[in-house]
Design an enzyme around this catalytic site. Structure first.
Site, PDB file in Angstrom:
ATOM      1  N   ARG A 186       0.839  -1.200   0.000  1.00  0.00           N
ATOM      2  CA  ARG A 186       0.000   0.000   0.000  1.00  0.00           C
ATOM      3  C   ARG A 186       0.876   1.253   0.000  1.00  0.00           C
ATOM      4  NH1 ARG A 186      -3.383  -2.725  -1.728  1.00  0.00           N
ATOM      5  NH2 ARG A 186      -5.490  -3.093  -0.974  1.00  0.00           N
TER       6      ARG A 186
ATOM      7  N   ASP B 284       4.690  -0.405  -6.920  1.00  0.00           N
ATOM      8  CA  ASP B 284       3.455  -0.744  -7.640  1.00  0.00           C
ATOM      9  C   ASP B 284       2.291   0.024  -7.041  1.00  0.00           C
ATOM     10  OD1 ASP B 284       2.006  -2.297  -9.604  1.00  0.00           O
ATOM     11  OD2 ASP B 284       1.127  -3.383  -7.910  1.00  0.00           O
TER      12      ASP B 284
HETATM   13  C1  COI Z   1      -5.801  -6.043  -3.120  1.00  0.00           C
HETATM   14  O1  COI Z   1      -6.324  -7.134  -3.393  1.00  0.00           O
HETATM   15  O2  COI Z   1      -5.792  -5.613  -1.948  1.00  0.00           O
HETATM   16  C2  COI Z   1      -5.176  -5.254  -4.165  1.00  0.00           C
HETATM   17  O3  COI Z   1      -4.359  -4.419  -3.874  1.00  0.00           O
HETATM   18  C3  COI Z   1      -5.608  -5.478  -5.586  1.00  0.00           C
HETATM   19  C4  COI Z   1      -6.713  -4.540  -5.975  1.00  0.00           C
HETATM   20  C5  COI Z   1      -6.210  -3.217  -6.461  1.00  0.00           C
HETATM   21  C6  COI Z   1      -7.574  -5.109  -7.078  1.00  0.00           C
END
Ligand code: COI
Length: 319
Positions: free
Chosen positions: A231, A255
């Site tokens: 995050r 990312d």
């Molecule tokens: C999650 O599954 O927590 C992700 O970060 C992927 C989401 C952006 C589809």
């Protein structure tokens, strides 16, 4: 049992059809995000499935009025749901698990790309500069890698890294007893000061506090490589920019970034980037940025859709 799925992408449509048949439930879909304008589309359904759009108390109240009994997010992270409001309104909600290899393999790919200076190699190739200037890389095999968080994804990263023969350290408030047999758990500060490569696999902290700020960067090895597929809020981006500019951080691959919701999954070609911090990070030759795509594999998407439908059924029942 009827489920209404929001923010459904073209790559999910066929999966919603397949798994609604498999589990014998009705799933209606829209590509629109859940908000006060689109909330009423869910009328007549018992459960909703969302992705990363924030769902606040006002929206939850509307879903409650519409009779929604369960909210499923087709993601691992669920910080976009106001959990306190959902609890007080009595709307149960849940996330889904999907193949940890999607993010884990991507994190290892970003390690290799950063260590081998692939951003520079691609940039040079594009302008027909085939010299070996500025492309000397480092071998993953020779590095000590620090894995922050040993949940499913962190553990999968470790299992992949073991094949590269590098030294591995980990930190987690709840060490995994099986893993403890093969790798060393250390406090975060020790990991930061000992590792050449640091990769984050923890959720966003509930209070939004950064895990890595000025002090943590100061405590890292010179030239450390930082990978973030978790995050954006985990990293103080101003402190990261200072650390990249001073050389403390040798390379970073992100990312996820702070404020990404204003940018990601939109086509912003030919538009000024509405985020100067992002534009600066993007300009660094040793910072790789990808638009939150680590999860994006055929297997993970299939798991997200199937498990979202399954959790809705588990909570609401089929009838
Ligand atoms: C999650 O599954 O927590 C992700 O970060 C992927 C989401 C952006 C589809």
């Amino acid at each position: 049992m009827k489920i209404f799925a929001y923010s459904v992408r073209p790559d999910e449509i066929g999966l919603f059809h397949r798994f609604s048949k498999k589990y014998d439930v009705v799933v209606d879909t829209t590509d629109r995000a859940p908000n006060l304008e689109t909330a009423d589309m869910a009328a007549g359904h018992e459960a909703i499935s969302i992705i990363t759009t924030p769902v606040d108390a006002t929206l939850l109240r509307r879903f409650k009025e519409l009779g929604i009994q369960y909210l499923s997010t087709r993601t691992v992270g669920f910080e976009h749901i106001d959990g306190i409001a959902a609890d007080s309104l009595g709307i149960p909600y849940g996330n889904v698990a999907y193949s940890p290899y999607a993010v884990a393999e991507y994190a290892v790919m970003l390690m290799l790309m950063s260590l081998r200076k692939v951003k520079t190699i691609f940039a040079k190739e594009k302008i027909q500069d085939y010299s070996l200037v500025a492309t000397t890389g480092r071998q993953l095999h020779n590095q000590t890698v620090g894995v922050v968080g040993t949940g499913k994804i962190g553990r999968t990263v470790i299992s992949i890294l073991q094949g590269f023969g590098c030294k591995i350290m980990a930190t987690d408030p709840y060490p995994n007893p099986e893993l403890q047999k093969t790798i060393t758990y250390v406090p975060l500060q020790t990991l930061l000061s000992s590792c050449d490569v640091i990769t984050l696999h923890v959720p966003a902290s509930p209070d939004g506090n950064h895990l890595l700020g000025k002090n943590e960067f100061a405590g890292m090895k010179d030239g450390a490589v930082l990978i973030n597929t978790a995050r954006g809020s985990l990293i103080d981006q101003q402190a990261l920019m200072d650390a990249v500019e001073s050389g403390k951080i040798g390379a970073a691959a992100l990312d996820v970034v702070q404020g990404e919701k204003a940018l990601y999954y939109n086509d912003l070609r030919f538009k000024p980037i509405p985020d100067r911090e992002f534009a600066t990070l993007h300009s660094y030759p040793n910072v790789i940025i990808t638009p939150h795509t680590a999860f994006h594999t055929d297997q993970a998407i299939s798991d997200m859709v199937e498990n979202s439908i399954k959790t809705c059924i588990e909570h609401v029942g089929k009838a």
